[in-house]
Design a protein around this motif. Sequence first.
Motif, mmCIF file in Angstrom:
data_model
loop_
_atom_site.group_PDB
_atom_site.id
_atom_site.type_symbol
_atom_site.label_atom_id
_atom_site.label_comp_id
_atom_site.label_asym_id
_atom_site.label_seq_id
_atom_site.Cartn_x
_atom_site.Cartn_y
_atom_site.Cartn_z
ATOM 1 N N PRO A 154 0.958 -1.268 0.034
ATOM 2 C CA PRO A 154 0.121 -0.059 0.049
ATOM 3 C C PRO A 154 0.879 1.317 0.110
ATOM 4 C CG PRO A 154 -0.035 -0.973 2.129
ATOM 5 C CD PRO A 154 0.688 -2.025 1.145
ATOM 6 N N THR A 155 1.630 1.393 -1.000
ATOM 7 C CA THR A 155 2.447 2.593 -1.237
ATOM 8 C C THR A 155 2.302 3.563 -2.463
ATOM 9 O OG1 THR A 155 4.131 1.337 -2.591
ATOM 10 C CG2 THR A 155 3.979 1.432 -0.156
ATOM 11 N N PRO A 156 2.579 4.497 -2.669
ATOM 12 C CA PRO A 156 2.568 5.205 -3.868
ATOM 13 C C PRO A 156 3.099 4.587 -5.115
ATOM 14 C CG PRO A 156 3.214 6.673 -2.196
ATOM 15 C CD PRO A 156 3.371 5.591 -1.667
ATOM 16 N N PHE A 157 4.088 3.561 -5.013
ATOM 17 C CA PHE A 157 4.493 2.858 -6.202
ATOM 18 C C PHE A 157 3.999 1.510 -6.286
ATOM 19 C CE2 PHE A 157 8.510 5.295 -5.125
ATOM 20 C CZ PHE A 157 8.348 6.472 -6.637
ATOM 21 N N GLY A 158 2.921 1.209 -5.180
ATOM 22 C CA GLY A 158 2.409 -0.299 -5.326
ATOM 23 C C GLY A 158 0.941 -0.129 -5.511
ATOM 24 N N SER A 159 0.295 -0.484 -4.494
ATOM 25 C CA SER A 159 -1.127 -0.512 -5.163
ATOM 26 C C SER A 159 -2.031 0.800 -5.124
ATOM 27 C CB SER A 159 -1.961 -1.552 -4.199
ATOM 28 O OG SER A 159 -1.667 -1.170 -2.899
ATOM 29 N N TYR A 160 -1.222 1.833 -4.717
ATOM 30 C CA TYR A 160 -2.055 3.205 -5.054
ATOM 31 C C TYR A 160 -1.436 3.797 -6.344
ATOM 32 C CZ TYR A 160 -4.103 3.100 -0.361
ATOM 33 O OH TYR A 160 -4.781 2.733 0.672
ATOM 34 N N ASN A 161 -0.598 3.381 -7.014
ATOM 35 C CA ASN A 161 -0.005 3.699 -8.240
ATOM 36 C C ASN A 161 -1.057 3.476 -9.296
ATOM 37 O OD1 ASN A 161 1.654 3.091 -11.065
ATOM 38 N ND2 ASN A 161 2.614 4.438 -9.427
ATOM 39 N N GLN A 162 -1.251 4.598 -10.043
ATOM 40 C CA GLN A 162 -2.469 4.583 -11.078
ATOM 41 C C GLN A 162 -1.916 3.721 -12.293
ATOM 42 O OE1 GLN A 162 -5.837 5.844 -10.407
ATOM 43 N NE2 GLN A 162 -4.597 5.567 -8.387
ATOM 44 N N ASP A 163 -0.628 3.866 -12.805
ATOM 45 C CA ASP A 163 -0.415 3.042 -13.726
ATOM 46 C C ASP A 163 -0.387 1.397 -13.677
ATOM 47 O OD1 ASP A 163 0.076 5.223 -15.314
ATOM 48 O OD2 ASP A 163 2.454 5.387 -14.833
ATOM 49 N N LEU A 164 -0.073 1.329 -12.279
ATOM 50 C CA LEU A 164 -0.171 -0.184 -11.926
ATOM 51 C C LEU A 164 -1.858 -0.772 -12.271
ATOM 52 C CD1 LEU A 164 1.954 -2.175 -9.365
ATOM 53 C CD2 LEU A 164 -0.765 -2.568 -9.408
ATOM 54 N N LEU A 165 -2.420 0.253 -11.331
ATOM 55 C CA LEU A 165 -3.876 -0.263 -11.551
ATOM 56 C C LEU A 165 -4.558 -0.112 -12.983
ATOM 57 C CD1 LEU A 165 -5.139 1.878 -8.356
ATOM 58 C CD2 LEU A 165 -4.366 -0.862 -8.366
ATOM 59 N N ALA A 166 -4.427 0.617 -13.590
ATOM 60 C CA ALA A 166 -4.525 0.830 -14.886
ATOM 61 C C ALA A 166 -3.998 -0.601 -15.695
ATOM 62 C CB ALA A 166 -4.118 1.874 -15.829
ATOM 63 N N THR A 167 -2.981 -0.881 -15.581
ATOM 64 C CA THR A 167 -2.516 -2.229 -16.101
ATOM 65 C C THR A 167 -3.303 -3.506 -15.838
ATOM 66 O OG1 THR A 167 -0.296 -1.224 -16.141
ATOM 67 C CG2 THR A 167 -0.412 -3.409 -16.373
ATOM 68 N N CYS A 168 -3.748 -3.520 -14.633
ATOM 69 C CA CYS A 168 -4.435 -4.538 -14.013
ATOM 70 C C CYS A 168 -5.882 -4.593 -14.822
ATOM 71 C CB CYS A 168 -4.502 -4.707 -12.335
ATOM 72 S SG CYS A 168 -3.285 -4.969 -11.519
ATOM 73 N N HIS A 169 -6.376 -3.365 -14.746
ATOM 74 C CA HIS A 169 -7.618 -3.515 -15.439
ATOM 75 C C HIS A 169 -7.477 -3.622 -17.014
ATOM 76 C CE1 HIS A 169 -11.790 -2.240 -15.899
ATOM 77 N NE2 HIS A 169 -11.633 -1.603 -17.097
ATOM 78 N N GLU A 170 -6.335 -3.375 -17.674
ATOM 79 C CA GLU A 170 -6.483 -3.492 -19.093
ATOM 80 C C GLU A 170 -6.260 -5.096 -19.216
ATOM 81 O OE1 GLU A 170 -5.727 -3.202 -23.003
ATOM 82 O OE2 GLU A 170 -6.292 -1.659 -21.801
ATOM 83 N N LEU A 171 -5.715 -5.748 -18.471
ATOM 84 C CA LEU A 171 -5.478 -7.210 -18.405
ATOM 85 C C LEU A 171 -6.798 -7.863 -17.989
ATOM 86 C CD1 LEU A 171 -1.443 -7.603 -17.672
ATOM 87 C CD2 LEU A 171 -2.821 -7.075 -19.798
ATOM 88 N N GLY A 172 -7.631 -7.337 -17.454
ATOM 89 C CA GLY A 172 -8.638 -7.978 -16.985
ATOM 90 C C GLY A 172 -8.627 -8.596 -15.408
ATOM 91 N N ILE A 173 -7.646 -8.178 -14.825
ATOM 92 C CA ILE A 173 -7.509 -8.346 -13.304
ATOM 93 C C ILE A 173 -8.218 -7.703 -12.464
ATOM 94 C CG2 ILE A 173 -5.689 -8.909 -11.552
ATOM 95 C CD1 ILE A 173 -3.625 -9.125 -13.734
ATOM 96 N N GLY A 174 -9.278 -8.371 -11.925
ATOM 97 C CA GLY A 174 -10.288 -7.669 -10.880
ATOM 98 C C GLY A 174 -9.800 -7.690 -9.374
ATOM 99 N N GLU A 175 -8.933 -8.608 -9.118
ATOM 100 C CA GLU A 175 -8.549 -8.726 -7.473
ATOM 101 C C GLU A 175 -7.208 -8.266 -7.342
ATOM 102 O OE1 GLU A 175 -9.474 -12.585 -5.181
ATOM 103 O OE2 GLU A 175 -9.843 -13.190 -7.207
ATOM 104 N N VAL A 176 -7.204 -7.041 -7.085
ATOM 105 C CA VAL A 176 -6.123 -6.482 -6.544
ATOM 106 C C VAL A 176 -6.115 -6.141 -4.851
ATOM 107 C CG1 VAL A 176 -4.300 -4.565 -6.994
ATOM 108 C CG2 VAL A 176 -5.822 -5.675 -8.698
ATOM 109 N N TYR A 177 -5.103 -6.368 -4.283
ATOM 110 C CA TYR A 177 -4.938 -6.335 -2.737
ATOM 111 C C TYR A 177 -3.926 -5.281 -2.579
ATOM 112 C CZ TYR A 177 -8.444 -10.180 -2.791
ATOM 113 O OH TYR A 177 -9.667 -10.784 -2.977
ATOM 114 N N ARG A 178 -4.260 -4.544 -1.496
ATOM 115 C CA ARG A 178 -3.309 -3.576 -0.857
ATOM 116 C C ARG A 178 -2.568 -4.254 0.366
ATOM 117 N NH1 ARG A 178 -7.140 1.092 -2.513
ATOM 118 N NH2 ARG A 178 -5.877 1.989 -4.192
ATOM 119 N N MET A 179 -1.573 -5.269 0.033
ATOM 120 C CA MET A 179 -0.664 -5.719 0.979
ATOM 121 C C MET A 179 0.600 -6.111 0.189
ATOM 122 S SD MET A 179 -2.822 -9.022 1.785
ATOM 123 C CE MET A 179 -3.756 -9.987 0.426
ATOM 124 N N GLY A 180 1.752 -6.152 1.003
ATOM 125 C CA GLY A 180 2.867 -6.632 0.260
ATOM 126 C C GLY A 180 3.626 -7.354 1.397
ATOM 127 N N GLY A 181 4.986 -7.790 0.957
ATOM 128 C CA GLY A 181 5.735 -8.512 2.058
ATOM 129 C C GLY A 181 5.378 -9.949 2.220
#
Length: 455
Positions: free
Chosen positions: A181-208
């Motif tokens: 849950p960082t600006p480079f992680g699951s709050y990054n808009q390019d990353l979220l846009a990429t997930c949506h472009e590839l049809g990935i609907g399950e994205v979670y804000r957790m790491g490590g």
Amino acid sequence: MLRIDTRTPDAQQQIATLRAKLAPSSGDVVSEAGRKKTIEVFGEPLSPVEVVSRICRDVRERGLDAVLEYTAKLDGATLTAETIRVPQEELEQAHRAADPEFLATLRRIRENVLKFQTAILHSDTTVALELGGWLRQRYLPIERAGLCVPGGAAAYPSTVLMTALPARAAGVKELVVVAPPTPFGSYNQDLLATCHELGIGEVYRMGGAQAVAAMAYGLSSPPRKGERVLKAVDKIVGPGNLFVALAKKHVFGEVDIDSIAGPSEVIVIGDETTNPEWTAADLLAQAEHSPGSSVLVTWHAPLLDAVEAQLTTQLAELSRSDLTRHALEEFGALILVRDRNEAAELANTLATEHLHITCKNPEDLLDKIRAAGAVFLGPYAPVAVGDYAAGPSHVLPTGATARFASGLSSNDFLRTNSVISYTRENLDAVADDVLLMANKEGLTAHAASVSRRVR
């Protein structure tokens, strides 16, 4: 950077020390900030293995509560059962707001990757038997895969592409992305846009380690007694820091994993035809991962000095120059070997993640290479094209594990089983052999299962 001349008595010890630093099993490649954070969170200087073991045990026993607690303590993010998953509308909004040129680039890369990953995909093979039966090897996609996407010091939409698309090529239906849950992680808009472009609907804000454990064991919300937050996956893939790598090792057996990865690496093999400016840029590209290992191997001594001078010049131009310089000092080396043959043998010994052969007649040297995650030939194939666009995945074995491990591909998302279809004639033909082997092993029930059919 470390200078090594293989003609000196201590050269082999220096090379062994460098190799040991990068081994995933060493557990030492963790930043000073990471060590301080461990003491802050756990109250004692636990080793990385101990940290991961404790986190995974807590997540298995306490589920979502443990993940939320570690997310708050380690990432400084306060989340709930309702906010740990990225809402569908947020994915859609990120996609709508994305730069059209970025989306067009994603689509071109998607075509490159799918073309390659589909071309190499295993397919069923059937062998007909003379007496009427047949044998078959079947390949079936796993149902559900978890994709680890880093997000500490940089954003990595490319990792979404390089993990999700091989899985899609294999036919995996359900994909789960976890990113811190960082600006480079699951709050990054390019990353979220990429997930949506590839049809990935399950994205979670957790790491490590907590994210790896959550995907391996699944998560439910204790306050509502069993309400499902995250269904466990069948396989976990993707890069991460030491704690992610150790967590994947910890949960292996509960789920499958791709590899236990260490710091990113490159070995460049050059000669008198090699461009020092380009080579320095290639070395810096890996070092800026920090930690990242960059090694130049050559039998042309002047190249070492020329590249070292370029490193100094180019470092000053980089946004992450301090981190990159530290990586070069800790994990970099300029190595002088006797000839091409010794260069190839050294490359095989280090069994690097990325091997860039940019000397004269690189194809001839390729024939001598037995261990490398990915090989790049010639001056116009920098590692970055493999990272972003060519087609093979950039998720590759590190820490000399390319001796036995391979890069991620569509085939890693397949499980296989054999099918045996025998006629009475087929069974009669092998019955004596089966009976002899079963009786030799003292397994009389095995023998009877055949003899009762053929007597």
